[in-house]
Design a protein around this motif. Structure first.
Motif, PDB file in Angstrom:
ATOM      1  N   TYR A  72       0.836  -1.207   0.000  1.00  0.00           N
ATOM      2  CA  TYR A  72       0.000   0.000   0.000  1.00  0.00           C
ATOM      3  C   TYR A  72       0.871   1.258   0.000  1.00  0.00           C
ATOM      4  CZ  TYR A  72      -3.314   3.562   1.438  1.00  0.00           C
ATOM      5  OH  TYR A  72      -4.062   4.706   1.498  1.00  0.00           O
ATOM      6  N   GLU A  73       1.933   1.254   0.787  1.00  0.00           N
ATOM      7  CA  GLU A  73       2.830   2.412   0.841  1.00  0.00           C
ATOM      8  C   GLU A  73       3.483   2.662  -0.511  1.00  0.00           C
ATOM      9  OE1 GLU A  73       4.545   5.703   2.568  1.00  0.00           O
ATOM     10  OE2 GLU A  73       3.060   4.336   3.446  1.00  0.00           O
ATOM     11  N   SER A  74       3.821   1.592  -1.217  1.00  0.00           N
ATOM     12  CA  SER A  74       4.404   1.718  -2.554  1.00  0.00           C
ATOM     13  C   SER A  74       3.424   2.392  -3.510  1.00  0.00           C
ATOM     14  CB  SER A  74       4.791   0.332  -3.082  1.00  0.00           C
ATOM     15  OG  SER A  74       5.198   0.407  -4.434  1.00  0.00           O
ATOM     16  N   LEU A  75       2.175   1.934  -3.500  1.00  0.00           N
ATOM     17  CA  LEU A  75       1.153   2.513  -4.378  1.00  0.00           C
ATOM     18  C   LEU A  75       0.857   3.957  -4.006  1.00  0.00           C
ATOM     19  CD1 LEU A  75      -1.247  -0.564  -4.465  1.00  0.00           C
ATOM     20  CD2 LEU A  75       0.055   0.321  -6.407  1.00  0.00           C
ATOM     21  N   GLU A  76       0.790   4.235  -2.719  1.00  0.00           N
ATOM     22  CA  GLU A  76       0.486   5.601  -2.284  1.00  0.00           C
ATOM     23  C   GLU A  76       1.614   6.560  -2.678  1.00  0.00           C
ATOM     24  OE1 GLU A  76      -1.554   7.472   1.645  1.00  0.00           O
ATOM     25  OE2 GLU A  76       0.291   6.345   1.982  1.00  0.00           O
ATOM     26  N   THR A  77       2.853   6.113  -2.541  1.00  0.00           N
ATOM     27  CA  THR A  77       3.994   6.942  -2.941  1.00  0.00           C
ATOM     28  C   THR A  77       3.970   7.190  -4.439  1.00  0.00           C
ATOM     29  OG1 THR A  77       5.338   6.033  -1.136  1.00  0.00           O
ATOM     30  CG2 THR A  77       6.512   7.109  -2.939  1.00  0.00           C
ATOM     31  N   TYR A  78       3.720   6.146  -5.208  1.00  0.00           N
ATOM     32  CA  TYR A  78       3.633   6.278  -6.665  1.00  0.00           C
ATOM     33  C   TYR A  78       2.539   7.271  -7.035  1.00  0.00           C
ATOM     34  CZ  TYR A  78       3.406   4.775 -11.573  1.00  0.00           C
ATOM     35  OH  TYR A  78       3.415   4.749 -12.956  1.00  0.00           O
ATOM     36  N   TYR A  79       1.381   7.123  -6.399  1.00  0.00           N
ATOM     37  CA  TYR A  79       0.232   7.976  -6.725  1.00  0.00           C
ATOM     38  C   TYR A  79       0.527   9.442  -6.415  1.00  0.00           C
ATOM     39  CZ  TYR A  79      -4.510   9.882  -6.591  1.00  0.00           C
ATOM     40  OH  TYR A  79      -5.625  10.647  -6.801  1.00  0.00           O
ATOM     41  N   SER A  80       1.122   9.706  -5.256  1.00  0.00           N
ATOM     42  CA  SER A  80       1.413  11.087  -4.885  1.00  0.00           C
ATOM     43  C   SER A  80       2.384  11.742  -5.860  1.00  0.00           C
ATOM     44  CB  SER A  80       1.970  11.145  -3.463  1.00  0.00           C
ATOM     45  OG  SER A  80       3.238  10.518  -3.385  1.00  0.00           O
ATOM     46  N   GLN A  81       3.291  10.954  -6.429  1.00  0.00           N
ATOM     47  CA  GLN A  81       4.252  11.489  -7.388  1.00  0.00           C
ATOM     48  C   GLN A  81       3.614  11.718  -8.762  1.00  0.00           C
ATOM     49  OE1 GLN A  81       7.416  12.423  -6.779  1.00  0.00           O
ATOM     50  NE2 GLN A  81       7.259  11.826  -4.631  1.00  0.00           N
ATOM     51  N   VAL A  82       2.870  10.743  -9.240  1.00  0.00           N
ATOM     52  CA  VAL A  82       2.320  10.846 -10.586  1.00  0.00           C
ATOM     53  C   VAL A  82       1.235  11.914 -10.662  1.00  0.00           C
ATOM     54  CG1 VAL A  82       0.433   9.157 -10.435  1.00  0.00           C
ATOM     55  CG2 VAL A  82       1.713   9.399 -12.580  1.00  0.00           C
ATOM     56  N   ARG A  83       0.575  12.200  -9.554  1.00  0.00           N
ATOM     57  CA  ARG A  83      -0.443  13.247  -9.543  1.00  0.00           C
ATOM     58  C   ARG A  83       0.176  14.615  -9.835  1.00  0.00           C
ATOM     59  NH1 ARG A  83      -5.488  13.359 -10.422  1.00  0.00           N
ATOM     60  NH2 ARG A  83      -5.752  15.142  -9.021  1.00  0.00           N
ATOM     61  N   GLN A  84       1.429  14.805  -9.480  1.00  0.00           N
ATOM     62  CA  GLN A  84       2.090  16.081  -9.751  1.00  0.00           C
ATOM     63  C   GLN A  84       2.151  16.355 -11.251  1.00  0.00           C
ATOM     64  OE1 GLN A  84       5.738  16.920  -7.290  1.00  0.00           O
ATOM     65  NE2 GLN A  84       5.479  14.795  -6.698  1.00  0.00           N
ATOM     66  N   ILE A  85       2.442  15.310 -12.018  1.00  0.00           N
ATOM     67  CA  ILE A  85       2.504  15.477 -13.471  1.00  0.00           C
ATOM     68  C   ILE A  85       1.115  15.654 -14.048  1.00  0.00           C
ATOM     69  CG2 ILE A  85       3.242  14.405 -15.636  1.00  0.00           C
ATOM     70  CD1 ILE A  85       5.359  12.913 -14.095  1.00  0.00           C
ATOM     71  N   ASP A  86       0.181  14.857 -13.571  1.00  0.00           N
ATOM     72  CA  ASP A  86      -1.188  14.932 -14.090  1.00  0.00           C
ATOM     73  C   ASP A  86      -1.801  16.303 -13.836  1.00  0.00           C
ATOM     74  OD1 ASP A  86      -3.619  13.556 -15.202  1.00  0.00           O
ATOM     75  OD2 ASP A  86      -4.401  14.051 -13.216  1.00  0.00           O
ATOM     76  N   ASN A  87      -1.507  16.897 -12.699  1.00  0.00           N
ATOM     77  CA  ASN A  87      -2.066  18.218 -12.393  1.00  0.00           C
ATOM     78  C   ASN A  87      -1.618  19.271 -13.393  1.00  0.00           C
ATOM     79  OD1 ASN A  87      -3.411  17.250 -10.140  1.00  0.00           O
ATOM     80  ND2 ASN A  87      -1.775  17.785  -8.717  1.00  0.00           N
ATOM     81  N   VAL A  88      -0.379  19.159 -13.873  1.00  0.00           N
ATOM     82  CA  VAL A  88       0.134  20.127 -14.851  1.00  0.00           C
ATOM     83  C   VAL A  88      -0.425  19.838 -16.238  1.00  0.00           C
ATOM     84  CG1 VAL A  88       2.208  20.999 -15.978  1.00  0.00           C
ATOM     85  CG2 VAL A  88       2.215  20.554 -13.525  1.00  0.00           C
ATOM     86  N   LEU A  89      -0.423  18.564 -16.640  1.00  0.00           N
ATOM     87  CA  LEU A  89      -0.900  18.217 -17.976  1.00  0.00           C
ATOM     88  C   LEU A  89      -2.385  18.522 -18.156  1.00  0.00           C
ATOM     89  CD1 LEU A  89       0.875  14.812 -18.737  1.00  0.00           C
ATOM     90  CD2 LEU A  89       1.342  17.027 -19.748  1.00  0.00           C
TER      91      LEU A  89
END
Length: 535
Positions: A72-89
Motif C-alpha cells: 500500500y505504501e508503494s502505491l500511495e507513494t507512486y500515486y502522490s508522485q504521478v499526480r504532480q505530473i497529471d495536475n500540470v498536464l
C-alpha cells in the motif's frame, strides 16, 4: 504444604495479573504494543505458580500485515508522485495543447495574409510562447526527478537507521534472556514495530533464529541484519546515468553491489523507483519525441520556402542534444555519440547498448526488449530506430555498456531561432502574394509526424490518456490494498490489541483474586492463633 505458602503464591499470582492488566491498560494507545497475558500453573507444594507473562503476538499475521502495508505504501507513494505530473498536464493554463492550438491558429492567419506584419509577429509570438511552455514543463519534470533522487536518499538513510536499531535490539534481547531467562516483551515489541515500519520503506524478509534473534534480508536473499551485524545500503550516482541516484549494497566482503529496481518490490522506495522508470522517464521521452518530430518537420518545410527578403528559409526551431553516457564501470576505453537520422522513426524510450561476445546488443529501457540493430564495421556505427551511435577508436570490452537517451534533453533546448517577422518563409517563389509554404506549414498540424502514425496533438493526447490510465490503475490497486491492510490490522488487533472492557473485567477479577488469597492468609493466621490459645 502450608496454608500460608498457598495464600502467598496466590497473592503473587494476583499481583502478576494486576501488573499485566495495568500494563495493558496504560499501553492501549502505544503503537506496536502487544497485549500481555499471565500464564499460571498448579504447584502442588506451593499452590499456584506464575510461569511468566507472554505477549499475544502472531508472527504469521504480522508478516502478512507488513507485506500488505508495504504494498500500500508503494502505491500511495507512486500515486502522490504521478499526480504532480497529471495536475500540470490536465491544467488548461499550463497544458501544452492550448499553446499548440494558438500557434497553428496564428499560422493559419499568416497563410491568409503573408504580407501582413502583424500576422508575422503573431506567429513569432505564439511560437515563442510554445517553446517557452515546453521548456517550462521540462524544467518541472527535472525538478520532480531531483526531488525523487532526494527522497530515495532520505528513505535509504531511514532504512539504515532502522536496520541498526534492529541489530541493537537483537543484542539487547539476547542479553536480557541470558540474565533473566525470560523474553523481554518490551524489547520484542519495539523490534517488531521497527520491522513493521521498515516494511513500509522496502521489501524486507524476516527470519527468527532459535536464539530469538531476527535476521533481515532483501528480497534477493542478501542479508541486511544478522544478529548484531548490519549490512548498510547507500545511494550513489548511477554509473549508467549521472542524472540520477542508484542504491548500492555493501555485501559480506564489503564490496559495493548495485541493486536492481526489482529488488524493491514493496514500500516507499519501490514506489519512487517505479514512478521514475514507468512514468517520469516515459513522459520526458514522449515530450522529447514530440519536440523532435515537430521541430524537424517544421524546420524542413520552412527551409523549403522563401522569406520576405527573398532569402531561403532558415531553421525556425532549435533542438537539444542527444545524451550518450559511458557506464562508469566499463573496462574498455571507448566512448560513443548518438545522432538522430530519422525523426519519424524515433520511439519514446532510451536504450542500453551492451558489448557482448557476439557483438553489440541494444535493449529498450521502457520494456526491456531487445532491438534489431545494424553495425557498420567500416564507420564503427550502430544504427537502429532512427538513431546512429558512433563509437570512437577506443577499445570495447565484453560487458561494456552505454546508456543512450536521445530524447531526454530535447525539450530543455527547444527555442525559437527567428527574431524578425520578415524571416518567416511563406512563399515557395519570389512572386508577390505567394503563400504556398505558409499553407504547407499550417498543414503540418494534421500530418502524421510522430512515429509516422500520429499528429503532434494526437501524441500529446495519447500521453495524457496513458498517464490517466496509470493513475486509474494505481487508484484501483490502492483501494484493494487498503482494504486488505485494514482487514489484517483488524485481525491483528483482535488477537494482539488491548480491549479496555476486557482489561477492566480482568482488573476486577485479579483484585478479587488478591483479596481472596489475602483472606486465606488471614484465616490461616486466625487458626494458628486459636491453636496457640488452647495452651
Amino acid at each position: 504444604m502450608s496454608i500460608f505458602s498457598i495464600g502467598l503464591s496466590g497473592l503473587r499470582a494476583a499481583q502478576a495479573g494486576l501488573y499485566a492488566t495495568s500494563n495493558n491498560i496504560s499501553n492501549v494507545n502505544t503503537d506496536g504494543y502487544n497485549r500481555e497475558l499471565v500464564n499460571l500453573s498448579e504447584n502442588r507444594m506451593q499452590g499456584v505458580e506464575v510461569d511468566g507473562i507472554t505477549r499475544q503476538f502472531n508472527q504469521f499475521v504480522a508478516t502478512r500485515l507488513n507485506a500488505a502495508s508495504g504494498s500500500y505504501e508503494s502505491l500511495e507513494t507512486y500515486y502522490s508522485q504521478v499526480r504532480q505530473i497529471d495536475n500540470v498536464l490536465s491544467d488548461e493554463r499550463s497544458g501544452l495543447n492550448a499553446v499548440m492550438e494558438k500557434f497553428f491558429g496564428a499560422l493559419s492567419q499568416f497563410a491568409g495574409n503573408p504580407a501582413d506584419p502583424s500576422a508575422r509577429e503573431g506567429v513569432l509570438g505564439t511560437a515563442s510562447t510554445l517553446t517557452a511552455q515546453f521548456r517550462s514543463f521540462d524544467n518541472y519534470l527535472r525538478d520532480i526527478e531531483t526531488s525523487v533522487n532526494s527522497q530515495v536518499k532520505f528513505e535509504v538513510d531511514a532504512i539504515n537507521t532502522m536496520t541498526g536499531q534492529v541489530a541493537s535490539l537483537n543484542e539487547e534481547i539476547l542479553m536480557a534472556r541470558a540474565v533473566s531467562g525470560v523474553a523481554p516483551n518490551s524489547l520484542l515489541n519495539q523490534r517488531d514495530q521497527i520491522v513493521h515500519e521498515l516494511s513500509q520503506k522496502m521489501d524486507v524478509r524476516v527470519y527468527e533464529q532459535k536464539s530469538g534473534s531476527y535476521t533481515l534480508s532483501l528480497s534477493n536473499g542478501s542479508p541486511l541484519v544478522a544478529g548484531d551485524r548490519v549490512y548498510q545500503l547507500e545511494t550513489v550516482t548511477d554509473p549508467a546515468d549521472p542524472s540520477r541516484v542508484s542504491i548500492m549494497y555493501n555485501d559480506v566482503a564489503g564490496n559495493p553491489v548495485q541493486l536492481k529496481d526489482s529488488v524493491f518490490s514493496r514500500g516507499a522506495v519501490a514506489g519512487l523507483l517505479e514512478f521514475r522508470a514507468q512514468s517520469l522517464d516515459k513522459i520526458r521521452d514522449q515530450l522529447g519525441q514530440m519536440v523532435v518530430a515537430f521541430a524537424s518537420a517544421f524546420n524542413e518545410q520552412h527551409m523549403a520556402g522563401t522569406d520576405l527578403n527573398q532569402q531561403p528559409g532558415q531553421a525556425m526551431f532549435s533542438l537539444g542534444q542527444t545524451v550518450t553516457n559511458t557506464n562508469l564501470q566499463n573496462a574498455g576505453t571507448a566512448t560513443a555519440t548518438t545522432t538522430i537520422t530519422d525523426p519519424q522513426a524515433l520511439l519514446a524510450t532510451g536504450y542500453d547498448v551492451k558489448q557482448t561476445a557476439t557483438g553489440l546488443e541494444v535493449t529498450r529501457l521502457d520494456n526491456g526488449k531487445q532491438v534489431a540493430a545494424t553495425f557498420d564495421a567500416g564507420t564503427n556505427t550502430l544504427s537502429f530506430n532512427g538513431l546512429e551511435v558512433a563509437f570512437d577508436a577506443g577499445t570495447l570490452v565484453d560487458g561494456d555498456r552505454f546508456r543512450v537517451n536521445p530524447l531526454r534533453e530535447q525539450a530543455a533546448n527547444f527555442d525559437l531561432l527567428l527574431t524578425e517577422g520578415s524571416e518567416l518563409a511563406a512563399a515557395q517563389s519570389n512572386a508577390s502574394g505567394d503563400n504556398r509554404n505558409a499553407l504547407a506549414l499550417s498543414q503540418l498540424q494534421g500530418d502524421l509526424i510522430v512515429e509516422g502514425n500520429a499528429t503532434v496533438s494526437q501524441a500529446y493526447g495519447a500521453m495524457i490518456s496513458s498517464l490517466g490510465n496509470q493513475i486509474n490503475v494505481v487508484q484501483a490497486n490502492m483501494a484493494a490494498q487498503q482494504g486488505l491492510t485494514e482487514q489484517l490490522e483488524g485481525l491483528q488487533q483482535s488477537e494482539s490489541g488491548v480491549n479496555l472492557d476486557e482489561e477492566a473485567a480482568n482488573l476486577i477479577r485479579y483484585q478479587q483474586y488478591y483479596q481472596a488469597n489475602a483472606k486465606v492468609i488471614e484465616t490461616g493466621s486466625t487458626l494458628l492463633d486459636t491453636i496457640l490459645s488452647l495452651r
